[in-house]
Design an enzyme around this catalytic site. Sequence first.
Site, short mmCIF file in Angstrom:
data_model
loop_
_atom_site.label_atom_id
_atom_site.label_comp_id
_atom_site.label_asym_id
_atom_site.label_seq_id
_atom_site.Cartn_x
_atom_site.Cartn_y
_atom_site.Cartn_z
N ASP A 297 0.85 -1.18 0.00
CA ASP A 297 0.00 0.00 0.00
C ASP A 297 0.89 1.24 0.00
O ASP A 297 2.12 1.15 0.13
CB ASP A 297 -0.96 -0.04 1.21
CG ASP A 297 -2.22 0.76 0.95
OD1 ASP A 297 -3.28 0.43 1.52
OD2 ASP A 297 -2.16 1.71 0.15
N GLU A 493 -11.12 6.64 3.55
CA GLU A 493 -10.16 6.04 4.48
C GLU A 493 -10.37 6.51 5.91
O GLU A 493 -11.50 6.71 6.35
CB GLU A 493 -8.73 6.29 3.97
CG GLU A 493 -8.51 5.73 2.56
CD GLU A 493 -7.06 5.68 2.14
OE1 GLU A 493 -6.76 5.99 0.99
OE2 GLU A 493 -6.20 5.33 2.98
C1 GLC Z 1 -4.42 4.25 -0.35
C2 GLC Z 1 -5.29 3.06 -0.02
C3 GLC Z 1 -5.32 2.00 -1.09
C4 GLC Z 1 -5.04 2.62 -2.44
C5 GLC Z 1 -3.64 3.19 -2.41
C6 GLC Z 1 -3.29 3.91 -3.72
O1 GLC Z 1 -3.83 4.74 0.82
O2 GLC Z 1 -5.07 2.41 1.22
O3 GLC Z 1 -6.61 1.38 -1.03
O4 GLC Z 1 -5.16 1.65 -3.45
O5 GLC Z 1 -3.41 4.06 -1.33
O6 GLC Z 1 -4.08 5.05 -3.87
#
Ligand code: GLC
Length: 601
Positions: A297, A493
């Site tokens: 992530d 988030e």
């Molecule tokens: C974010 C998320 C993830 C996403 C990634 C790229 O923080 O946790 O779901 O795909 O970063 O944007």
Amino acid sequence: MHSRREFLVACSVAPIAAAAAPLNSFDDQVRRILAGMTLDEKLGQMAQPDQEFLKSPDDVKNYFLGSLLSGGDSDPRAGNGLAAWTDMIDGYQKTAIGTRLQIPILYGIDAVHGHNNVIGATIFPHNIGLGATRNAVLVERAARITSEEVRATGANWVFAPCVTVPQDIRWGRTYEGFSESPDVVKVLGEAAVRGLQRESLENPLAVLVCVKHFVGDGGTAWGLSKPKMLDQGDTRVDEATLRRVHLPGYETTVKAGAGTIMPSYSSWNGEKVSGSEKLMTGILKNELAFQGFLISDYAAIDQLPGNYKQQITRSINAGMDMVMIPGKYIEFITTLKQCAQDGSVPMARIDDALTRILRTKFAMGLMDAKRSPLADRSLHNSFGSEGHRAVARECVRASLVVLKNENQALPLAKNAAHIHVAGKSADDLGNQCGGWTIRWQGASGRPTDGTTVLEAVQRAVAPKTRVSSSIDGAGVGDAKVAIAVIGEKPYAEGMGDRADLHLAPEDVATVARLKSSGAKVIAVILSGRPVFIEDVLAQADAVVAAWLPGSEGDGVADVLFGKYRPTGKLSFTWPKASSTTLHRGDTGYETLFEFGWGLSY
Ligand code: GLC
């Protein structure tokens, strides 16, 4: 756990996916190219910067980068439009194929409910709404359209589907989950993979999926996370519970041929998943025989213990294959090179990561010199088209859950003399779409193209019917029917972690004002999760959970006016405000509406 009846209600029969070529069937070709790669060329394939942080577009070739992403808000410098996105991504791709080995990049983006970063894209209901449809065929159709609109811009990798199984609706990512039930999640997650990757990754309309966030992201305990209260926290369950609740979505999607998986920021019993060899290698790669690759992530490995070299060593040796590094890609590559040269990361591990990454590129036809990796701009003709929006409208209709319907309130008559539509979200496309829409956090107002609920009502009624509107419910006049469109404002988030799920006072006041007018009151709740509705439940003759329906508000009007008989069923239990906890299964959780609840006409 849910009853067998609920499970049978849970999911319609899904077609069996045609078997795509297994990823390891490309290993002979992979071995040949791998044998000729320099260490720098190998390490570049394991790095994924965010395009907005590139010091120069030429760094794509200077560092042999294998992938880029647009994280939330990482728009083209030329502005947010279909052409600007396509020109930007094609530009990076052209640089990539200008390297010695001409290996194209994987361009990743969070197309989680349509190609939601791009103005003009078709925006589908978020997963919580799709979960309420229980319709795997519809989910696959939505995913197919999403893959086509993603390909139109030249992107070829989506960080979807999210197969989280949220256990506490105070979590700001609840709406990214299909359901609190793994039985629903595993079927709809698989359907999304089939739709996105098509029958074969070679299909030029297919995109590589990224099933996320492995594992237990939706099971974190309240108050154990920092800086938020649930997001990226700690899931404290025994292994049997982790496997029963949080693993099924990976079992079905790996079997369906998912090309990549994203380990979660969160921890399992105190250990960050992004550094867990047991989870990433033991369970995923060995036990489930996952042949694709793991992408971290966004800067997730920075959360591991130790300095950067120790974080990299720990995560890569535990099974991470590519690292999403928003900005410090030069430091990452330099440090990983030290690890390779001093043996703290064995070359065998690096070659295994490269094998997994290159397998997907071969499977996607990216290594075929006869095929262009650039966008197919003929797809611009169908981008956000009426045809695509019609499918999104079907998803909206099927996602609505009628929680209450008394005094024959619903369906509404199309030829009523006067209907009043009120509420902060009646004419607010941004609230209708929620987070992950144009902006990472979403935004109230009109961030993209679409039809609001008010506009949909205006289009649905007979020509002689007068439709008046207000934010606060004033001006009902002689209307015998009043619709209040209320609920949550956009978030994404951890920004959406919330202890208090009561409706905003303005929403409660709007419904009360409508009620006092003597009109029949229909409350439409736009929210990313069940919220406390006791303050309006008694006042409203009917209450409809519409979740975050996206750009096609007509789907809401279709249910309100009976053009579509509601079929939606709750995929999350709806709690009472008097609950002393909102973590499912804990003592103190009080149910207002059961999982599977949903009225029809
Ligand atoms: C974010 C998320 C993830 C996403 C990634 C790229 O923080 O946790 O779901 O795909 O970063 O944007």
